[in-house]
Design a protein around this motif. Sequence first.
Motif, mmCIF file in Angstrom:
data_model
loop_
_atom_site.group_PDB
_atom_site.id
_atom_site.type_symbol
_atom_site.label_atom_id
_atom_site.label_comp_id
_atom_site.label_asym_id
_atom_site.label_seq_id
_atom_site.Cartn_x
_atom_site.Cartn_y
_atom_site.Cartn_z
ATOM 1 N N ALA A 293 -5.200 -3.091 4.404
ATOM 2 C CA ALA A 293 -6.576 -2.606 4.513
ATOM 3 C C ALA A 293 -6.871 -1.471 3.525
ATOM 4 C CB ALA A 293 -6.849 -2.129 5.939
ATOM 5 N N SER A 294 -5.890 -1.105 2.704
ATOM 6 C CA SER A 294 -6.050 -0.020 1.740
ATOM 7 C C SER A 294 -6.165 -0.582 0.329
ATOM 8 C CB SER A 294 -4.857 0.939 1.819
ATOM 9 O OG SER A 294 -3.704 0.340 1.225
ATOM 10 N N SER A 295 -6.188 0.319 -0.652
ATOM 11 C CA SER A 295 -6.247 -0.111 -2.055
ATOM 12 C C SER A 295 -4.996 -0.879 -2.465
ATOM 13 C CB SER A 295 -6.416 1.118 -2.965
ATOM 14 O OG SER A 295 -5.332 2.029 -2.797
ATOM 15 N N LEU A 296 -3.892 -0.730 -1.728
ATOM 16 C CA LEU A 296 -2.660 -1.434 -2.070
ATOM 17 C C LEU A 296 -2.772 -2.936 -1.796
ATOM 18 C CD1 LEU A 296 0.078 1.018 -0.711
ATOM 19 C CD2 LEU A 296 -0.573 0.628 -3.098
ATOM 20 N N GLY A 297 -3.494 -3.301 -0.745
ATOM 21 C CA GLY A 297 -3.612 -4.711 -0.400
ATOM 22 C C GLY A 297 -2.289 -5.274 0.101
ATOM 23 N N ALA A 298 -2.071 -6.545 -0.115
ATOM 24 C CA ALA A 298 -0.830 -7.200 0.310
ATOM 25 C C ALA A 298 0.322 -6.738 -0.580
ATOM 26 C CB ALA A 298 -0.978 -8.710 0.233
ATOM 27 N N ARG B 240 1.699 9.321 12.488
ATOM 28 C CA ARG B 240 0.525 10.081 12.041
ATOM 29 C C ARG B 240 0.526 10.320 10.540
ATOM 30 N NH1 ARG B 240 -1.155 16.182 14.099
ATOM 31 N NH2 ARG B 240 -2.738 16.570 12.493
ATOM 32 N N GLN B 241 1.651 10.811 9.996
ATOM 33 C CA GLN B 241 1.673 11.067 8.553
ATOM 34 C C GLN B 241 1.708 9.778 7.731
ATOM 35 O OE1 GLN B 241 3.364 13.933 10.336
ATOM 36 N NE2 GLN B 241 1.245 14.536 9.922
ATOM 37 N N SER B 242 2.131 8.685 8.356
ATOM 38 C CA SER B 242 2.014 7.394 7.673
ATOM 39 C C SER B 242 0.546 7.143 7.340
ATOM 40 C CB SER B 242 2.537 6.252 8.553
ATOM 41 O OG SER B 242 3.863 6.481 8.983
ATOM 42 N N ALA B 243 -0.315 7.359 8.325
ATOM 43 C CA ALA B 243 -1.742 7.139 8.133
ATOM 44 C C ALA B 243 -2.326 8.124 7.129
ATOM 45 C CB ALA B 243 -2.474 7.251 9.465
ATOM 46 N N GLU B 244 -1.895 9.393 7.200
ATOM 47 C CA GLU B 244 -2.419 10.405 6.284
ATOM 48 C C GLU B 244 -1.997 10.117 4.846
ATOM 49 O OE1 GLU B 244 -1.131 14.119 7.858
ATOM 50 O OE2 GLU B 244 -2.612 14.111 9.497
ATOM 51 N N HIS B 245 -0.758 9.718 4.652
ATOM 52 C CA HIS B 245 -0.295 9.400 3.309
ATOM 53 C C HIS B 245 -1.002 8.163 2.769
ATOM 54 C CE1 HIS B 245 3.636 11.868 2.841
ATOM 55 N NE2 HIS B 245 2.719 12.529 3.521
ATOM 56 N N LEU B 246 -1.239 7.175 3.632
ATOM 57 C CA LEU B 246 -1.949 5.978 3.182
ATOM 58 C C LEU B 246 -3.394 6.322 2.816
ATOM 59 C CD1 LEU B 246 -1.888 2.986 2.602
ATOM 60 C CD2 LEU B 246 -2.534 2.572 4.992
ATOM 61 N N ALA B 247 -4.005 7.246 3.555
ATOM 62 C CA ALA B 247 -5.365 7.670 3.212
ATOM 63 C C ALA B 247 -5.393 8.302 1.820
ATOM 64 C CB ALA B 247 -5.891 8.649 4.256
ATOM 65 N N ALA B 248 -4.350 9.071 1.487
ATOM 66 C CA ALA B 248 -4.259 9.671 0.156
ATOM 67 C C ALA B 248 -4.071 8.600 -0.915
ATOM 68 C CB ALA B 248 -3.110 10.674 0.110
ATOM 69 N N PHE C 51 6.256 2.987 -0.241
ATOM 70 C CA PHE C 51 5.811 3.464 1.069
ATOM 71 C C PHE C 51 6.903 3.199 2.100
ATOM 72 C CE2 PHE C 51 3.191 4.446 4.603
ATOM 73 C CZ PHE C 51 2.105 5.163 4.106
ATOM 74 N N VAL C 52 7.338 4.259 2.770
ATOM 75 C CA VAL C 52 8.511 4.191 3.638
ATOM 76 C C VAL C 52 8.104 4.342 5.108
ATOM 77 C CG1 VAL C 52 10.736 5.237 4.191
ATOM 78 C CG2 VAL C 52 9.959 5.119 1.797
ATOM 79 N N VAL C 53 8.572 3.422 5.934
ATOM 80 C CA VAL C 53 8.348 3.456 7.376
ATOM 81 C C VAL C 53 9.681 3.177 8.061
ATOM 82 C CG1 VAL C 53 7.157 2.392 9.331
ATOM 83 C CG2 VAL C 53 5.961 2.669 7.156
ATOM 84 N N ALA C 54 10.007 3.952 9.086
ATOM 85 C CA ALA C 54 11.273 3.755 9.804
ATOM 86 C C ALA C 54 11.137 2.659 10.844
ATOM 87 C CB ALA C 54 11.712 5.062 10.464
ATOM 88 N N PHE D 133 2.791 20.236 4.153
ATOM 89 C CA PHE D 133 3.033 20.193 2.712
ATOM 90 C C PHE D 133 2.213 19.094 2.044
ATOM 91 C CE2 PHE D 133 7.064 21.459 4.874
ATOM 92 C CZ PHE D 133 6.981 22.818 4.563
ATOM 93 N N ILE D 134 1.018 18.851 2.580
ATOM 94 C CA ILE D 134 0.176 17.776 2.065
ATOM 95 C C ILE D 134 -0.238 18.045 0.620
ATOM 96 C CG2 ILE D 134 -2.020 18.765 2.876
ATOM 97 C CD1 ILE D 134 -1.056 15.057 3.141
ATOM 98 N N ALA D 135 -0.424 19.316 0.239
ATOM 99 C CA ALA D 135 -0.817 19.631 -1.144
ATOM 100 C C ALA D 135 0.274 19.221 -2.115
ATOM 101 C CB ALA D 135 -1.137 21.119 -1.277
ATOM 102 N N SER D 136 1.538 19.499 -1.751
ATOM 103 C CA SER D 136 2.652 19.086 -2.612
ATOM 104 C C SER D 136 2.742 17.567 -2.684
ATOM 105 C CB SER D 136 3.970 19.661 -2.079
ATOM 106 O OG SER D 136 3.993 21.066 -2.207
ATOM 107 N N MET D 137 2.493 16.899 -1.555
ATOM 108 C CA MET D 137 2.514 15.441 -1.554
ATOM 109 C C MET D 137 1.491 14.882 -2.533
ATOM 110 S SD MET D 137 0.761 12.551 -0.421
ATOM 111 C CE MET D 137 -0.242 12.969 1.000
ATOM 112 N N LEU D 138 0.284 15.449 -2.517
ATOM 113 C CA LEU D 138 -0.773 14.981 -3.407
ATOM 114 C C LEU D 138 -0.421 15.230 -4.870
ATOM 115 C CD1 LEU D 138 -3.895 16.126 -1.368
ATOM 116 C CD2 LEU D 138 -3.239 13.770 -1.865
ATOM 117 N N ALA D 139 0.227 16.370 -5.143
ATOM 118 C CA ALA D 139 0.615 16.689 -6.522
ATOM 119 C C ALA D 139 1.605 15.665 -7.056
ATOM 120 C CB ALA D 139 1.214 18.093 -6.587
ATOM 121 N N GLY D 140 2.502 15.186 -6.205
ATOM 122 C CA GLY D 140 3.482 14.203 -6.653
ATOM 123 C C GLY D 140 2.939 12.795 -6.707
#
Length: 228
Positions: A136-141, A94-102, A84-87, A68-75
């Motif tokens: 290491a992303s656009s979010l920074g610290a 894996r999807q943590s990395a994919e969502h951060l790439a988006a 950003f949520v991590v358990a 459902f990556i397309a829906s994720m991008l739309a939101g």
Amino acid sequence: MHVVATAGHVDHGKSTLVRALTGMEPDRFAEEKRRGMTIDLGYAWTAIGDATNATTLAFVDVPGHERFIASMLAGLGPAPAVMFVVAADEGWRRQSAEHLAAVDALGLTAGLLVVTRSDLTDPGPATAEAREHLAASSLGAVDAVAVSGTTGAGLDDLRRALVRLTATLPPPRTDGRVRLWVDRSFTIRGAGTVVTGTLGAGTLAVGDALRLGGRDVTVRGLQSLGAD
């Protein structure tokens, strides 16, 4: 009102967190409730603070599964900030990395790390690992908060962190060209075409004429946070 989108691996507690913060159910479909997994965008909102100094937050809860990556991008696309949520018990996945790439590709710079399931294990290792990736992303610290959607531990800290986050956001642009990011479109008998989305700039009023692609449309009704 400020809009915050969720992001993170599937089944790391994004919807549980939104539910705990707002008291609303972001999963709208029976299939989502049966599977315990978000498959479409969900919406919830709440006011944080007292009546004289409340901050209204609207959450766009995105699906975490790769299908459902397309829906994720739309939101995620129109949101000015991301939660950003991590358990704690699973850490970076894996999807943590994919969502951060988006997030990085969209150039989002305002964010907050929330480590869920802190009642199950020490959230320290997952927090450190996730902060390293986000830095290491656009979010920074970013600020980080450990919570438990089950016990409620840390939710007050999270509310305060969200208020601090939204205080750093620029005020919404109410002038200039209207930019409405449409994430859903459907038809209701007697009402016609209905769209939902995030108003990124400009002001809308009933009766306004807008351009949608190559055609003209007219605003017949407006709702925000469930109210006309």
